[in-house]
Scaffold this motif. Structure first.
Motif, mmCIF file in Angstrom:
data_model
loop_
_atom_site.group_PDB
_atom_site.id
_atom_site.type_symbol
_atom_site.label_atom_id
_atom_site.label_comp_id
_atom_site.label_asym_id
_atom_site.label_seq_id
_atom_site.Cartn_x
_atom_site.Cartn_y
_atom_site.Cartn_z
ATOM 1 N N ALA A 104 20.070 26.480 -43.560
ATOM 2 C CA ALA A 104 19.524 25.377 -44.359
ATOM 3 C C ALA A 104 20.526 24.923 -45.411
ATOM 4 N N ASP A 105 21.199 25.863 -46.066
ATOM 5 C CA ASP A 105 22.200 25.502 -47.072
ATOM 6 C C ASP A 105 23.343 24.704 -46.444
ATOM 7 N N ALA A 106 23.801 25.161 -45.267
ATOM 8 C CA ALA A 106 24.923 24.484 -44.603
ATOM 9 C C ALA A 106 24.524 23.071 -44.168
ATOM 10 N N PHE A 107 23.317 22.936 -43.641
ATOM 11 C CA PHE A 107 22.863 21.606 -43.202
ATOM 12 C C PHE A 107 22.770 20.654 -44.391
ATOM 13 N N ALA A 108 22.151 21.106 -45.484
ATOM 14 C CA ALA A 108 21.966 20.247 -46.653
ATOM 15 C C ALA A 108 23.302 19.839 -47.253
ATOM 16 N N ALA A 109 24.261 20.741 -47.235
ATOM 17 C CA ALA A 109 25.575 20.443 -47.804
ATOM 18 C C ALA A 109 26.353 19.455 -46.934
ATOM 19 N N ALA A 110 26.136 19.511 -45.619
ATOM 20 C CA ALA A 110 26.950 18.700 -44.704
ATOM 21 C C ALA A 110 26.302 17.383 -44.311
ATOM 22 N N THR A 111 24.999 17.220 -44.589
ATOM 23 C CA THR A 111 24.281 16.068 -44.057
ATOM 24 C C THR A 111 23.591 15.285 -45.163
ATOM 25 N N PRO A 112 24.113 14.128 -45.516
ATOM 26 C CA PRO A 112 23.447 13.304 -46.529
ATOM 27 C C PRO A 112 22.182 12.675 -45.945
ATOM 28 N N PRO A 113 21.161 12.440 -46.760
ATOM 29 C CA PRO A 113 19.929 11.812 -46.274
ATOM 30 C C PRO A 113 20.214 10.470 -45.617
ATOM 31 N N ALA A 114 19.471 10.162 -44.558
ATOM 32 C CA ALA A 114 19.667 8.915 -43.821
ATOM 33 C C ALA A 114 18.313 8.385 -43.369
ATOM 34 N N ASP A 115 18.303 7.162 -42.835
ATOM 35 C CA ASP A 115 17.063 6.542 -42.376
ATOM 36 C C ASP A 115 16.720 6.970 -40.954
ATOM 37 N N VAL A 116 16.852 8.248 -40.663
ATOM 38 C CA VAL A 116 16.468 8.798 -39.356
ATOM 39 C C VAL A 116 15.548 9.983 -39.614
ATOM 40 N N PRO A 117 14.662 10.300 -38.688
ATOM 41 C CA PRO A 117 13.802 11.467 -38.879
ATOM 42 C C PRO A 117 14.621 12.730 -39.116
ATOM 43 N N LEU A 118 14.109 13.602 -39.958
ATOM 44 C CA LEU A 118 14.835 14.834 -40.292
ATOM 45 C C LEU A 118 15.060 15.690 -39.053
ATOM 46 N N THR A 119 14.078 15.747 -38.140
ATOM 47 C CA THR A 119 14.247 16.549 -36.925
ATOM 48 C C THR A 119 15.366 15.982 -36.049
ATOM 49 N N THR A 120 15.525 14.679 -36.048
ATOM 50 C CA THR A 120 16.613 14.059 -35.294
ATOM 51 C C THR A 120 17.963 14.490 -35.861
ATOM 52 N N ALA A 121 18.084 14.448 -37.192
ATOM 53 C CA ALA A 121 19.326 14.867 -37.839
ATOM 54 C C ALA A 121 19.607 16.349 -37.587
ATOM 55 N N LEU A 122 18.559 17.159 -37.592
ATOM 56 C CA LEU A 122 18.730 18.596 -37.332
ATOM 57 C C LEU A 122 19.238 18.840 -35.913
ATOM 58 N N ALA A 123 18.639 18.142 -34.933
ATOM 59 C CA ALA A 123 19.058 18.314 -33.540
ATOM 60 C C ALA A 123 20.525 17.914 -33.370
ATOM 61 N N ARG A 124 20.925 16.821 -34.026
ATOM 62 C CA ARG A 124 22.318 16.377 -33.933
ATOM 63 C C ARG A 124 23.258 17.386 -34.583
ATOM 64 N N TYR A 125 22.865 17.905 -35.734
ATOM 65 C CA TYR A 125 23.689 18.873 -36.456
ATOM 66 C C TYR A 125 23.871 20.150 -35.623
ATOM 67 N N ILE A 126 22.775 20.633 -35.028
ATOM 68 C CA ILE A 126 22.847 21.860 -34.222
ATOM 69 C C ILE A 126 23.730 21.646 -32.996
ATOM 70 N N ARG A 127 23.612 20.455 -32.392
ATOM 71 C CA ARG A 127 24.448 20.155 -31.217
ATOM 72 C C ARG A 127 25.921 20.116 -31.611
ATOM 73 N N ARG A 128 26.198 19.484 -32.769
ATOM 74 C CA ARG A 128 27.587 19.318 -33.195
ATOM 75 C C ARG A 128 28.209 20.614 -33.695
ATOM 76 N N GLU A 129 27.496 21.359 -34.508
ATOM 77 C CA GLU A 129 28.059 22.546 -35.156
ATOM 78 C C GLU A 129 27.922 23.822 -34.325
ATOM 79 N N LEU A 130 26.841 23.920 -33.548
ATOM 80 C CA LEU A 130 26.591 25.157 -32.806
ATOM 81 C C LEU A 130 26.687 24.974 -31.298
ATOM 82 N N ASN A 131 26.965 23.726 -30.867
ATOM 83 C CA ASN A 131 27.062 23.431 -29.427
ATOM 84 C C ASN A 131 25.818 23.914 -28.679
ATOM 85 N N LEU A 132 24.670 23.608 -29.281
ATOM 86 C CA LEU A 132 23.396 24.065 -28.722
ATOM 87 C C LEU A 132 22.469 22.871 -28.573
ATOM 88 N N GLU A 133 21.947 22.668 -27.361
ATOM 89 C CA GLU A 133 21.013 21.580 -27.108
ATOM 90 C C GLU A 133 19.604 21.994 -27.556
#
Length: 466
Positions: A104-133
């Motif tokens: 949670a700390d890493a996500f909050a530090a790396a991802t500024p708030p945007a006009d997309v659902p939070l779950t969408t941003a989380l899925a993108r972050y996990i795919r990008r940082e952890l290579n996990l679908e």
């Protein structure tokens, strides 16, 4: 009496070390969304409907609050919400995130708030940082406690509350009429004036109106009024587009009233397509004049009218022939379903439901021409499936299961999107590819215009995930 300040406490005596994060950066007094600033109120009372953070939304600005952005709450609550969402994931996926606090700390530090659902941003972050679908539906937002969902308090200009709750979609649906009434009262348009031709000048994509220090945004559209159109302002671009499409069609119908009257007379003698004469007119107008986009400019509307004069009758006749072929194939399929219903109740019920959705109310007007041409083939494929079902029920069950692995998440996504308006173009396109997959699985001999397979569409579905 000798020490009158004995029981007085200094500020540092009252402050807790763990409250160091309670700052205006983490818990701001307001949230800036576009040109407008929305006040925030904080309340700590577990179990209370006010627990957490409440956004105060002027009624006139309700349409401008993006649901996706408000899911991010404020910085001081974001990490807690991310932990709750991560914890709601299935164990097989959750353990790959590592310690949830650090995640949670890493996500909050790396991802500024945007006009997309939070779950969408989380899925993108996990795919990008952890290579996990991770599918978006792996998160269960409803499992998070109420204070981790933004509360909304909608107020009139005088501060009177007209609605409150944690579902922004429900508030927008319930109060949309009132928001539109404010926009229409402020907009420089005469709602009562009726037009039978495009004489109202060019329409802007949106109107920005100043009221009480706020910037109101409305979306103008022509509205079908039966024998004319009116000009109105709406609170959402989707609603405005839908109304404008019908309004432009009405102006086209007025411009081509004589040709449409002749078309309706000829269809009245057609026992097959005749009952769909209104839909034939809509489909012909859509294909002739509105296939590319909706005109917003007076000159553009005039150009389309001129360009379509010589094509309207030919296009209408082609639509009638296509509709007749579709209805004939549908009748043949219904007859075959009736004959096989007792022997194969599950399969015939599934195919009957599919056909009912394919040719549901308004199907001829609703289906784009480029798709309408394929409906006969889809129905033929369903008939071929029934023929093969008799010989090999096990094969049919296996193929139906393969189809279901893609159709189930697609329908879930479609259902989740329904409350926000029409499906996104990519999602709609995927739905038509599923129709082609049915042909490929159950009636390969009928061929498909593009290569499709379960493997191809599974890969495509993964790319469509947010």
């Amino acid at each position: 009496a000798a020490q009158p300040r004995l029981l007085h406490l200094a500020r540092e005596d009252l402050m807790r070390h763990e409250a160091a994060g309670i700052t205006t950066d983490n818990f701001p007094p307001a949230l800036q969304l576009g040109p407008n600033r929305f006040a925030l109120e904080y309340h700590f009372e577990p179990g209370s409907p006010k627990d957490g953070v409440t956004m105060v939304v002027p009624l006139a600005l309700l349409n401008q609050v993006p649901a996706g952005r408000t899911e991010w709450l404020v910085p001081g609550l974001l990490r807690e919400k991310v932990r709750a969402l991560a914890k709601s994931m299935p164990q097989r996926l959750r353990h790959k995130l590592g310690p949830l606090e650090a995640f949670a700390d890493a996500f909050a530090a790396a991802t500024p708030p945007a006009d997309v659902p939070l779950t969408t941003a989380l899925a993108r972050y996990i795919r990008r940082e952890l290579n996990l679908e991770v599918p978006v539906d792996a998160f269960r937002p409803d499992s998070a406690p109420p204070h981790l969902h933004m509360n909304f308090r909608v107020v009139e200009e005088d501060g009177r509350q007209v609605g409150t709750g944690r579902s922004l979609a429900e508030l927008k649906a319930a109060l949309s009429g009132k928001t539109e009434a404010i926009l229409q009262s402020e907009a420089p348009v005469d709602e009562g004036e009726r037009y039978t031709g495009w004489t109202m000048g060019d329409l802007p994509e949106l109107l920005e109106l100043q009221r009480g220090g706020h910037t109101l945004v409305g979306y103008p559209a022509l509205v079908d009024a039966g024998d004319a159109v009116t000009l109105q302002v709406f609170d959402s671009p989707e609603k405005a587009r839908e109304e404008h499409r019908a309004g432009v069609r009405r102006l086209l119908a007025i411009a081509f009233r004589d040709r449409i009257r002749d078309l309706e007379r000829s269809l009245a003698r057609d026992v097959v397509v005749g009952p769909l004469k209104d839909e034939v007119v809509v489909a012909a107008l859509e294909r002739t004049f509105l296939a590319d986009s909706l005109p917003m400019l007076q000159a553009e509307f005039a150009r389309r009218v001129d360009a379509g004069r010589s094509r309207f009758n030919l296009i209408a006749q082609e639509i009638v022939r296509t509709a007749a072929a579709i209805l004939g194939e549908h009748a043949a399929l219904q007859k075959k379903l009736g004959a096989m219903g007792k022997a194969f109740p599950t399969q015939t019920a599934e195919i009957a439901q599919w056909a009912k959705e394919l040719l549901g109310t308004g199907w001829l007007a609703r289906t784009p021409w480029e798709r309408l041409q394929h409906l006969t083939r889809y129905l033929k494929a369903a008939s071929a499936r029934l023929d093969k079902l008799r010989a090999d029920p096990q094969r049919d069950a296996r193929l139906a299961q393969e189809l279901s692995t893609l159709e189930r998440p697609y329908r879930q996504a479609l259902s989740g999107r329904a409350k926000f308006g029409p499906p996104a173009p990519a999602l709609e396109q995927f739905g038509w590819l599923l129709q082609e997959l049915r042909v490929s699985l159950f009636a390969q001999e009928l061929r498909t215009p593009v290569p499709v397979s379960v493997k191809r569409l599974t890969k495509l579905w993964q790319s469509l995930r947010p």
